[in-house]
Design a protein around this motif. Structure first.
Motif, PDB file in Angstrom:
ATOM      1  N   PRO A   1      25.169   7.128  13.819  1.00 17.33           N
ATOM      2  CA  PRO A   1      25.157   7.406  15.259  1.00 17.33           C
ATOM      3  C   PRO A   1      24.108   6.651  16.054  1.00 17.33           C
ATOM      4  CG  PRO A   1      24.233   9.246  14.029  1.00 17.33           C
ATOM      5  CD  PRO A   1      24.807   8.308  13.024  1.00 17.33           C
ATOM      6  N   ARG A   2      23.043   6.166  15.409  1.00 18.28           N
ATOM      7  CA  ARG A   2      21.979   5.513  16.169  1.00 18.28           C
ATOM      8  C   ARG A   2      21.249   4.509  15.278  1.00 18.28           C
ATOM      9  NH1 ARG A   2      20.756  10.560  14.871  1.00 18.28           N
ATOM     10  NH2 ARG A   2      21.759  11.310  16.778  1.00 18.28           N
ATOM     11  N   PRO A   3      20.579   3.536  15.885  1.00 23.67           N
ATOM     12  CA  PRO A   3      19.780   2.591  15.097  1.00 23.67           C
ATOM     13  C   PRO A   3      18.608   3.306  14.427  1.00 23.67           C
ATOM     14  CG  PRO A   3      20.124   1.799  17.345  1.00 23.67           C
ATOM     15  CD  PRO A   3      20.548   3.228  17.333  1.00 23.67           C
ATOM     16  N   PRO A   4      17.940   2.644  13.480  1.00 22.90           N
ATOM     17  CA  PRO A   4      16.753   3.246  12.871  1.00 22.90           C
ATOM     18  C   PRO A   4      15.656   3.463  13.904  1.00 22.90           C
ATOM     19  CG  PRO A   4      17.024   0.958  12.167  1.00 22.90           C
ATOM     20  CD  PRO A   4      18.266   1.329  12.886  1.00 22.90           C
ATOM     21  N   THR A   5      14.763   4.391  13.627  1.00 25.59           N
ATOM     22  CA  THR A   5      13.672   4.688  14.541  1.00 25.59           C
ATOM     23  C   THR A   5      12.596   3.604  14.474  1.00 25.59           C
ATOM     24  OG1 THR A   5      12.389   5.918  12.902  1.00 25.59           O
ATOM     25  CG2 THR A   5      14.059   7.151  14.173  1.00 25.59           C
ATOM     26  N   ALA A   6      11.725   3.598  15.466  1.00 26.11           N
ATOM     27  CA  ALA A   6      10.608   2.659  15.454  1.00 26.11           C
ATOM     28  C   ALA A   6       9.713   2.899  14.249  1.00 26.11           C
ATOM     29  CB  ALA A   6       9.810   2.781  16.747  1.00 26.11           C
ATOM     30  N   MET A   7       9.562   4.170  13.831  1.00 23.32           N
ATOM     31  CA  MET A   7       8.732   4.463  12.668  1.00 23.32           C
ATOM     32  C   MET A   7       9.335   3.841  11.400  1.00 23.32           C
ATOM     33  SD  MET A   7       6.198   6.187  13.937  1.00 23.32           S
ATOM     34  CE  MET A   7       6.423   5.083  15.340  1.00 23.32           C
ATOM     35  N   ASP A   8      10.654   3.911  11.278  1.00 25.94           N
ATOM     36  CA  ASP A   8      11.333   3.293  10.143  1.00 25.94           C
ATOM     37  C   ASP A   8      11.180   1.778  10.197  1.00 25.94           C
ATOM     38  OD1 ASP A   8      12.869   2.969   7.870  1.00 25.94           O
ATOM     39  OD2 ASP A   8      14.767   3.524   8.812  1.00 25.94           O
ATOM     40  N   ASP A   9      11.323   1.210  11.387  1.00 20.88           N
ATOM     41  CA  ASP A   9      11.148  -0.234  11.547  1.00 20.88           C
ATOM     42  C   ASP A   9       9.762  -0.678  11.082  1.00 20.88           C
ATOM     43  OD1 ASP A   9      13.672  -0.442  12.767  1.00 20.88           O
ATOM     44  OD2 ASP A   9      12.847  -0.199  14.779  1.00 20.88           O
ATOM     45  N   LEU A  10       8.733   0.021  11.541  1.00 15.67           N
ATOM     46  CA  LEU A  10       7.369  -0.378  11.217  1.00 15.67           C
ATOM     47  C   LEU A  10       7.070  -0.215   9.734  1.00 15.67           C
ATOM     48  CD1 LEU A  10       5.490   1.109  14.302  1.00 15.67           C
ATOM     49  CD2 LEU A  10       6.057  -1.293  13.883  1.00 15.67           C
ATOM     50  N   ARG A  11       7.576   0.863   9.130  1.00 15.41           N
ATOM     51  CA  ARG A  11       7.354   1.043   7.697  1.00 15.41           C
ATOM     52  C   ARG A  11       8.057  -0.055   6.896  1.00 15.41           C
ATOM     53  NH1 ARG A  11       5.431   5.407   4.770  1.00 15.41           N
ATOM     54  NH2 ARG A  11       5.650   6.807   6.573  1.00 15.41           N
ATOM     55  N   THR A  12       9.271  -0.421   7.321  1.00 15.95           N
ATOM     56  CA  THR A  12      10.015  -1.462   6.608  1.00 15.95           C
ATOM     57  C   THR A  12       9.302  -2.807   6.704  1.00 15.95           C
ATOM     58  OG1 THR A  12      12.090  -0.283   7.030  1.00 15.95           O
ATOM     59  CG2 THR A  12      12.264  -2.606   6.424  1.00 15.95           C
ATOM     60  N   ILE A  13       8.787  -3.126   7.880  1.00 16.76           N
ATOM     61  CA  ILE A  13       8.000  -4.348   8.054  1.00 16.76           C
ATOM     62  C   ILE A  13       6.777  -4.319   7.144  1.00 16.76           C
ATOM     63  CG2 ILE A  13       6.433  -5.537   9.658  1.00 16.76           C
ATOM     64  CD1 ILE A  13       9.119  -6.315  10.467  1.00 16.76           C
ATOM     65  N   ALA A  14       6.057  -3.215   7.164  1.00 15.45           N
ATOM     66  CA  ALA A  14       4.810  -3.120   6.397  1.00 15.45           C
ATOM     67  C   ALA A  14       5.058  -3.210   4.900  1.00 15.45           C
ATOM     68  CB  ALA A  14       4.097  -1.820   6.748  1.00 15.45           C
ATOM     69  N   VAL A  15       6.051  -2.494   4.402  1.00 13.72           N
ATOM     70  CA  VAL A  15       6.334  -2.530   2.965  1.00 13.72           C
ATOM     71  C   VAL A  15       6.783  -3.931   2.547  1.00 13.72           C
ATOM     72  CG1 VAL A  15       7.775  -1.606   1.111  1.00 13.72           C
ATOM     73  CG2 VAL A  15       6.843  -0.063   2.842  1.00 13.72           C
ATOM     74  N   SER A  16       7.556  -4.583   3.396  1.00 15.37           N
ATOM     75  CA  SER A  16       7.993  -5.938   3.045  1.00 15.37           C
ATOM     76  C   SER A  16       6.805  -6.889   2.940  1.00 15.37           C
ATOM     77  CB  SER A  16       9.027  -6.455   4.060  1.00 15.37           C
ATOM     78  OG  SER A  16       8.454  -6.700   5.326  1.00 15.37           O
ATOM     79  N   ARG A  17       5.816  -6.731   3.837  1.00 17.36           N
ATOM     80  CA  ARG A  17       4.633  -7.600   3.752  1.00 17.36           C
ATOM     81  C   ARG A  17       3.863  -7.347   2.456  1.00 17.36           C
ATOM     82  NH1 ARG A  17       3.518 -12.298   4.676  1.00 17.36           N
ATOM     83  NH2 ARG A  17       3.854 -11.925   2.450  1.00 17.36           N
ATOM     84  N   LEU A  18       3.831  -6.106   2.009  1.00 17.06           N
ATOM     85  CA  LEU A  18       3.094  -5.767   0.799  1.00 17.06           C
ATOM     86  C   LEU A  18       3.834  -6.180  -0.473  1.00 17.06           C
ATOM     87  CD1 LEU A  18       1.813  -2.297   1.978  1.00 17.06           C
ATOM     88  CD2 LEU A  18       0.414  -4.333   1.566  1.00 17.06           C
ATOM     89  N   LEU A  19       5.152  -6.036  -0.489  1.00 18.21           N
ATOM     90  CA  LEU A  19       5.922  -6.376  -1.684  1.00 18.21           C
ATOM     91  C   LEU A  19       6.177  -7.870  -1.824  1.00 18.21           C
ATOM     92  CD1 LEU A  19       8.735  -3.679  -2.104  1.00 18.21           C
ATOM     93  CD2 LEU A  19       6.775  -4.084  -3.596  1.00 18.21           C
ATOM     94  N   LEU A  20       6.429  -8.538  -0.707  1.00 19.77           N
ATOM     95  CA  LEU A  20       6.819  -9.955  -0.756  1.00 19.77           C
ATOM     96  C   LEU A  20       5.567 -10.825  -0.723  1.00 19.77           C
ATOM     97  CD1 LEU A  20       9.966  -9.857   1.542  1.00 19.77           C
ATOM     98  CD2 LEU A  20       9.883  -9.938  -0.958  1.00 19.77           C
ATOM     99  N   ASP A  21       4.802 -10.754  -1.788  1.00 18.66           N
ATOM    100  CA  ASP A  21       3.520 -11.450  -1.830  1.00 18.66           C
ATOM    101  C   ASP A  21       3.662 -12.967  -1.924  1.00 18.66           C
ATOM    102  OD1 ASP A  21       4.357 -11.729  -4.493  1.00 18.66           O
ATOM    103  OD2 ASP A  21       3.028 -10.152  -5.215  1.00 18.66           O
ATOM    104  N   ASN A  22       4.867 -13.451  -2.211  1.00 16.31           N
ATOM    105  CA  ASN A  22       5.084 -14.894  -2.303  1.00 16.31           C
ATOM    106  C   ASN A  22       5.827 -15.458  -1.087  1.00 16.31           C
ATOM    107  OD1 ASN A  22       7.517 -13.707  -2.908  1.00 16.31           O
ATOM    108  ND2 ASN A  22       7.714 -14.587  -4.958  1.00 16.31           N
ATOM    109  N   PHE A  23       6.024 -14.659  -0.063  1.00 18.89           N
ATOM    110  CA  PHE A  23       6.578 -15.125   1.212  1.00 18.89           C
ATOM    111  C   PHE A  23       5.426 -15.367   2.182  1.00 18.89           C
ATOM    112  CE2 PHE A  23      10.546 -13.921  -0.447  1.00 18.89           C
ATOM    113  CZ  PHE A  23      11.573 -14.249   0.437  1.00 18.89           C
ATOM    114  N   ASP A  24       5.418 -16.540   2.810  1.00 17.42           N
ATOM    115  CA  ASP A  24       4.356 -16.827   3.767  1.00 17.42           C
ATOM    116  C   ASP A  24       4.475 -15.991   5.038  1.00 17.42           C
ATOM    117  OD1 ASP A  24       2.962 -18.692   2.267  1.00 17.42           O
ATOM    118  OD2 ASP A  24       4.154 -20.378   2.979  1.00 17.42           O
ATOM    119  N   HIS A  25       5.699 -15.739   5.489  1.00 20.37           N
ATOM    120  CA  HIS A  25       5.873 -15.153   6.818  1.00 20.37           C
ATOM    121  C   HIS A  25       6.813 -13.950   6.802  1.00 20.37           C
ATOM    122  CE1 HIS A  25       3.786 -18.611   8.528  1.00 20.37           C
ATOM    123  NE2 HIS A  25       4.530 -19.366   7.730  1.00 20.37           N
ATOM    124  N   ILE A  26       6.460 -12.940   7.593  1.00 24.81           N
ATOM    125  CA  ILE A  26       7.307 -11.788   7.874  1.00 24.81           C
ATOM    126  C   ILE A  26       7.579 -11.799   9.366  1.00 24.81           C
ATOM    127  CG2 ILE A  26       7.566  -9.285   7.791  1.00 24.81           C
ATOM    128  CD1 ILE A  26       7.381 -10.525   5.012  1.00 24.81           C
TER     129      ILE A  26
END
Length: 381
Positions: free
Chosen positions: A271-296
């Motif tokens: 019914p609706r897009p993800p919340t801003a809290m979900d967006d921010l957590r997804t961004i943050a976890v991706s930065r922590l897990l993807l240690d071999n990616f230069d950019h998020i």
């Protein structure tokens, strides 16, 4: 008695501070709602500042979607149309070249090209788009075609993926975008994009591009049918990307894309897009897990301008760009502006406390004088 959640977070913090790789289980833990989002964000900010200091990137770019007619008609897509639909379109060669001319006149360094798979257009038509634009505007970097299109070109032309990529590179292809990844889980993929290439094919095509010297991006579409099992499925997606990056080092940026259900066949189930809290957590976890990616990348059209700006403090280091003529997310209900100016992007970055840096597609710093590009610095990483 110590709090087990806080104890686990402290253990992860110690690993992050010593630059140790996080595990699958630790990634899933960071998605838990009882784990403090802001603590996760602070860890992600530590990693992004370690890599990029106070810099935050943007580019001057435009989008080109040559047709919205597509044989796949995926349930997740609000953009595609059937042949004969009143809203269906196919751009002419002159219209395509005019879009390139407009991009150059606006100071763009990149043209982002993706579109539908038209049943009446063969590979030669799609190839000519790249060839004609490159011949007319050689200074414009052409970031074109996802693995969904590349696989279709190979299938319909009887050529291999490698042959297609070599051919496109020879006529001006500069790099590949990250679209079409959606979510790698096979069961979710069958529900949201049943006819698209599977995860193994998507990864194979990027691997082949990297071997040929083409840099690419990677995306993840989240906030749809994966939600009951979001932590496991999102982390699995990221780790499969991390594994390929260990092998090839060909990815430049990871771009989490928030799903917009409006106008899609999934709207009744999401019914609706993800919340801003979900967006921010997804961004943050991706930065922590993807240690071999230069950019998020915090893609402002997908996340919304305000959330993308905040995401710069939660691990993201890139807002994408001016994004003229974006259609796909707007068709799905994005209420964000049609484009942003350089002045607006730089103001957003400064307001978040960062130094704006204009980059080209390959993350080289752009030097301008009176609106024109006069030089490129070495790639930022």
């Amino acid at each position: 008695m110590s709090d087990p959640v806080e104890s686990q977070l402290q253990a992860i913090r110690a690993k992050v501070e010593s630059s140790e790789r996080l595990s699958r289980e630790e990634g899933e833990f960071l998605f838990r709602p009882d784990v403090d989002l802001h603590a996760v964000g602070r860890l992600a900010d530590l990693v992004r500042r370690r890599r990029h200091g106070n810099q935050a990137f943007y580019n001057v770019n435009a989008h080109l979607n040559p047709t919205n007619v597509c044989v796949y008609r995926c349930p997740l897509c609000a953009y595609s149309r059937d042949p004969g639909d009143p809203d269906a379109y196919v751009m002419t060669r002159d219209e395509i070249l005019a879009r390139g001319r407009e991009a150059v006149q606006a100071g763009a360094t990149e043209l982002h090209i993706v579109g539908g798979l038209h049943p009446a257009k063969d590979y030669a038509w799609y190839r000519s788009i790249v060839a004609d634009l490159h011949a007319a505007y050689p200074s414009l970097h052409l970031k074109a075609w996802t693995p969904v299109e590349i696989a279709w070109f190979a299938e319909t032309s009887g050529r291999s993926v490698r042959e297609i990529l070599e051919d496109l590179k020879s006529v001006g292809l500069g790099s590949m975008p990250g679209g079409g990844a959606e979510l790698f889980d096979a069961e979710i993929r069958r529900q949201i994009a049943p006819r698209k290439v599977d995860a193994e094919t998507w990864l194979h095509i990027h691997r082949t591009a990297h071997v040929l010297g083409l840099r690419t991006n990677a995306t993840m579409l989240y906030g749809h049918l994966e939600r009951p099992d979001a932590a496991r499925l999102r982390v699995d997606h990221m780790l499969r990307l991390r594994e390929l990056q260990d092998e090839t080092a060909g990815f430049q940026a990871f771009i989490p894309l928030a799903f917009h259900p409006e106008g899609t066949q999934l709207a009744h189930r999401v019914p609706r897009p993800p919340t801003a809290m979900d967006d921010l957590r997804t961004i943050a976890v991706s930065r922590l897990l993807l240690d071999n990616f230069d950019h998020i990348k915090a893609y402002w059209i997908s996340l919304g301008v305000a959330t993308a700006q905040i995401a710069l403090c939660y691990g993201a280091d890139d807002l994408d760009g001016t994004v003229r003529h974006e259609k796909i997310h707007h068709e799905a209900g994005s209420k964000e502006p049609e484009s942003l100016t350089v002045e607006e992007l730089e103001a957003l970055i400064r307001e978040a406390g960062f130094e704006p840096v204009e980059r080209d597609t390959l993350y080289r710093r752009v030097q301008r004088r009176r609106g024109g590009v006069v030089g490129l610095d070495a790639a930022s990483s």
